[in-house]
Design an enzyme around this catalytic site. Structure first.
Site, short mmCIF file in Angstrom:
data_model
loop_
_atom_site.label_atom_id
_atom_site.label_comp_id
_atom_site.label_asym_id
_atom_site.label_seq_id
_atom_site.Cartn_x
_atom_site.Cartn_y
_atom_site.Cartn_z
N GLY A 17 -3.30 4.42 27.41
CA GLY A 17 -4.09 5.63 27.21
C GLY A 17 -3.25 6.86 26.89
O GLY A 17 -2.03 6.79 26.72
N ARG A 116 -6.95 12.98 45.38
CA ARG A 116 -6.37 14.33 45.39
C ARG A 116 -6.71 15.13 46.64
O ARG A 116 -5.89 15.86 47.16
CB ARG A 116 -6.84 15.12 44.16
CG ARG A 116 -6.16 14.73 42.89
CD ARG A 116 -6.65 15.61 41.77
NE ARG A 116 -6.21 15.10 40.48
CZ ARG A 116 -6.90 15.26 39.36
NH1 ARG A 116 -8.05 15.92 39.37
NH2 ARG A 116 -6.44 14.78 38.23
N CYS A 155 -5.59 18.95 35.24
CA CYS A 155 -4.74 19.64 34.25
C CYS A 155 -5.12 21.11 34.05
O CYS A 155 -4.31 21.90 33.58
CB CYS A 155 -4.75 18.89 32.93
SG CYS A 155 -6.37 18.31 32.43
N SER A 185 -7.65 16.35 24.11
CA SER A 185 -6.87 15.23 24.70
C SER A 185 -7.10 15.15 26.21
O SER A 185 -6.84 14.11 26.81
CB SER A 185 -5.38 15.40 24.41
OG SER A 185 -4.92 16.63 24.93
N GLU A 208 -15.22 19.43 36.35
CA GLU A 208 -13.95 20.16 36.16
C GLU A 208 -13.91 21.47 36.96
O GLU A 208 -12.91 21.81 37.57
CB GLU A 208 -13.76 20.44 34.67
CG GLU A 208 -12.35 20.79 34.28
CD GLU A 208 -11.47 19.56 34.05
OE1 GLU A 208 -11.89 18.44 34.41
OE2 GLU A 208 -10.36 19.73 33.53
N HIS A 249 -4.04 23.59 27.46
CA HIS A 249 -5.20 24.29 28.03
C HIS A 249 -4.86 25.77 28.16
O HIS A 249 -3.94 26.15 28.90
CB HIS A 249 -5.54 23.72 29.42
CG HIS A 249 -6.09 22.32 29.40
ND1 HIS A 249 -6.44 21.65 28.25
CD2 HIS A 249 -6.36 21.47 30.42
CE1 HIS A 249 -6.90 20.45 28.55
NE2 HIS A 249 -6.86 20.31 29.87
P1 NAP Z 1 -7.50 7.24 28.59
O1 NAP Z 1 -6.82 7.70 27.35
O2 NAP Z 1 -8.93 6.90 28.51
O3 NAP Z 1 -6.68 5.96 29.17
C1 NAP Z 1 -7.19 5.17 30.22
C2 NAP Z 1 -6.24 4.03 30.53
O4 NAP Z 1 -6.78 3.25 31.61
C3 NAP Z 1 -6.00 3.07 29.38
O5 NAP Z 1 -4.69 2.60 29.42
C4 NAP Z 1 -6.96 1.90 29.70
O6 NAP Z 1 -6.47 0.67 29.24
C5 NAP Z 1 -6.88 1.87 31.22
N1 NAP Z 1 -8.07 1.25 31.78
C6 NAP Z 1 -9.37 1.53 31.52
N2 NAP Z 1 -10.18 0.74 32.23
C7 NAP Z 1 -9.39 -0.08 32.96
C8 NAP Z 1 -9.62 -1.12 33.90
N3 NAP Z 1 -10.87 -1.50 34.23
N4 NAP Z 1 -8.55 -1.73 34.47
C9 NAP Z 1 -7.30 -1.37 34.16
N5 NAP Z 1 -6.99 -0.38 33.26
C10 NAP Z 1 -8.03 0.25 32.69
O7 NAP Z 1 -7.39 8.33 29.75
P2 NAP Z 1 -6.25 9.48 29.99
O8 NAP Z 1 -6.64 10.72 29.33
O9 NAP Z 1 -4.93 8.88 29.71
O10 NAP Z 1 -6.43 9.76 31.55
C11 NAP Z 1 -5.91 8.91 32.54
C12 NAP Z 1 -6.11 9.53 33.91
O11 NAP Z 1 -5.37 10.76 33.98
C13 NAP Z 1 -7.58 9.90 34.23
O12 NAP Z 1 -7.82 9.69 35.60
C14 NAP Z 1 -7.63 11.37 33.88
O13 NAP Z 1 -8.63 12.05 34.58
C15 NAP Z 1 -6.26 11.83 34.31
N6 NAP Z 1 -5.74 13.02 33.65
C16 NAP Z 1 -5.79 13.14 32.31
C17 NAP Z 1 -5.26 14.28 31.71
C18 NAP Z 1 -5.29 14.50 30.22
O14 NAP Z 1 -4.94 15.59 29.78
N7 NAP Z 1 -5.69 13.51 29.42
C19 NAP Z 1 -4.68 15.28 32.48
C20 NAP Z 1 -4.63 15.12 33.86
C21 NAP Z 1 -5.16 13.98 34.44
P3 NAP Z 1 -7.20 -0.27 28.15
O15 NAP Z 1 -6.44 -0.08 26.87
O16 NAP Z 1 -6.98 -1.62 28.72
O17 NAP Z 1 -8.64 0.13 28.08
#
Ligand code: NAP
Length: 356
Positions: A17, A116, A155, A185, A208, A249
């Protein structure tokens, strides 16, 4: 500081991801950690990372070492020998998986929301509340874990808390009203359909505002031995908006200080703030945690999000506020400072303090 030890073997959960890819990018050549395992959902089981992942980060290619690693399921037994996992899993599934790793003796550094606000879980930004890791021994004792869980903040909370901490220390802060303009993102990949976000601003991001308001109080609060986490006596009101930027952000805040100060004193508090990770020279700590820009139209998302390799929070436009004491603008990179980079810094802080 430990710099000469053998590298610690680490894994990434949710490696395919947006945040997972940032972890892989930032772990490349890391002086203390060696990336040895990548995990995602079971559908990829055993396939090489390069085969199942489209690299979506601008400015870098998929690291060759990671490309060859097999993608394994998110289970401790699938990652033998791993001492640390960085979790970039969605909140829907992160909670139980992270607990399984902590039970198995692994140190978990999570980006997900699940733990958290846990009463014994540090919600850590080492520049803000480095001492909150004192909760870890209690967490291990109470839960019978040999590993532990440390989380990083939402974030959007990260830039606000980093901006407020020096002001809280110097002058006291009693109120903050913050309005965010958050990049797409932040919703992961593929996130919001292009038809819904191009030429648009969406004034709602589920959960959020609540996270921004509650996490800020925990991080600016205290860990008290025998009592636990005590929230800071601060009122925070948040408006969160999704805007059509890719990363970074931008946030506008009005704050009430507890005493009357001039603007140059506030800027000096930001500019002279040298928190513990900077003093300790941690590998992911930017030289300056906070930078104040004096141009009238900065910070800007496009121009300032990569400051300090994405780890610096950029501030600007400090001016008197007709409602509260002052208002200003801040900017933080959501997938670096607000996610993978912040989590990496948390792990470095735990190494530095002898917890790993
Ligand atoms: P994302 O792009 O949707 O990526 C999600 C990841 O989780 C992918 O690698 C996906 O793999 C995996 N996944 C989904 N379902 C799964 C399952 N059932 N079992 C195992 N792996 C699974 O999300 P992201 O933006 O990277 O966010 C990840 C986390 O960080 C979230 O909790 C989010 O709230 C947090 N976060 C994000 C940000 C940001 O700016 N994006 C900032 C702070 C915190 P597959 O390829 O196998 O589907």
């Amino acid at each position: 500081m430990e710099t000469s030890h053998k590298k610690i073997p680490v894994g990434v959960l949710g490696a395919t991801g947006m945040v997972g890819q940032r972890f892989i990018e930032l772990l490349q050549g890391h002086p203390w950690f060696e990336l040895v395992a990548l995990a995602a959902s079971d559908k990829h089981n055993g396939l090489p990372y390069a085969e199942v992942t489209s690299w979506r980060l601008s400015g870098s290619d998929m690291p060759a070492d990671a490309a060859q690693l097999p993608v394994v399921p998110c289970r401790p037994e699938a990652m033998p020998g791993v001492k640390v996992v960085f979790s970039a899993l969605p909140g829907e599934i992160a909670g139980e998986i992270e607990i399984a790793f902590a039970q198995a003796g692994v140190a978990v550094f999570s980006n997900a929301k699940n733990h958290r606000m846990g009463a014994d879980v540090p919600l850590l930004i080492p520049e803000v509340n480095a001492d909150h890791i004192a909760a870890i021994p209690q967490q291990q004792k109470q839960r019978g874990w040999s590993g532990f869980i440390v989380t990083n903040a939402n974030c959007s909370a990260t830039p606000l808390v980093m901006a407020l901490k020096p002001l809280q220390l110097a002058f006291g802060v009693s109120k903050a009203l913050v309005t965010t303009m958050q990049a797409i993102s932040g919703a992961g990949y593929p996130g919001i359909p292009s038809y819904d976000i191009l030429d648009n601003v969406v004034p709602y991001i589920g959960g959020e505002e609540e996270k921004l308001e509650s996490e800020t109080l925990k991080m600016l609060g205290e860990w008290q031995e025998g009592r636990g986490f005590v929230d800071a006596p601060l009122a925070v009101s948040a408006h969160c908006n999704r805007v059509a930027t890719r990363e970074g952000h931008l946030e506008c805040a009005s704050i009430q200080l507890e005493r009357s100060v001039g603007p140059e004193e506030i800027i000096a508090a930001w500019e002279n703030y040298v928190p513990e990770p900077q003093a300790a020279g941690l590998p992911s700590a930017p030289k300056h945690a906070l930078v104040y820009r004096r141009e009238i139209d900065r910070p800007q998302t496009l121009r300032d999000r990569d400051a300090g390799n994405g780890m610096t929070v950029t501030l600007g436009r400090l001016r008197p506020c007709p409602l509260f004491s002052y208002k200003f603008v801040m900017l933080g990179h959501n997938t670096i400072r607000g996610a993978a980079g912040g989590s990496l810094l948390n792990a470095e802080w735990c190494v530095h303090k002898g917890l790993l």
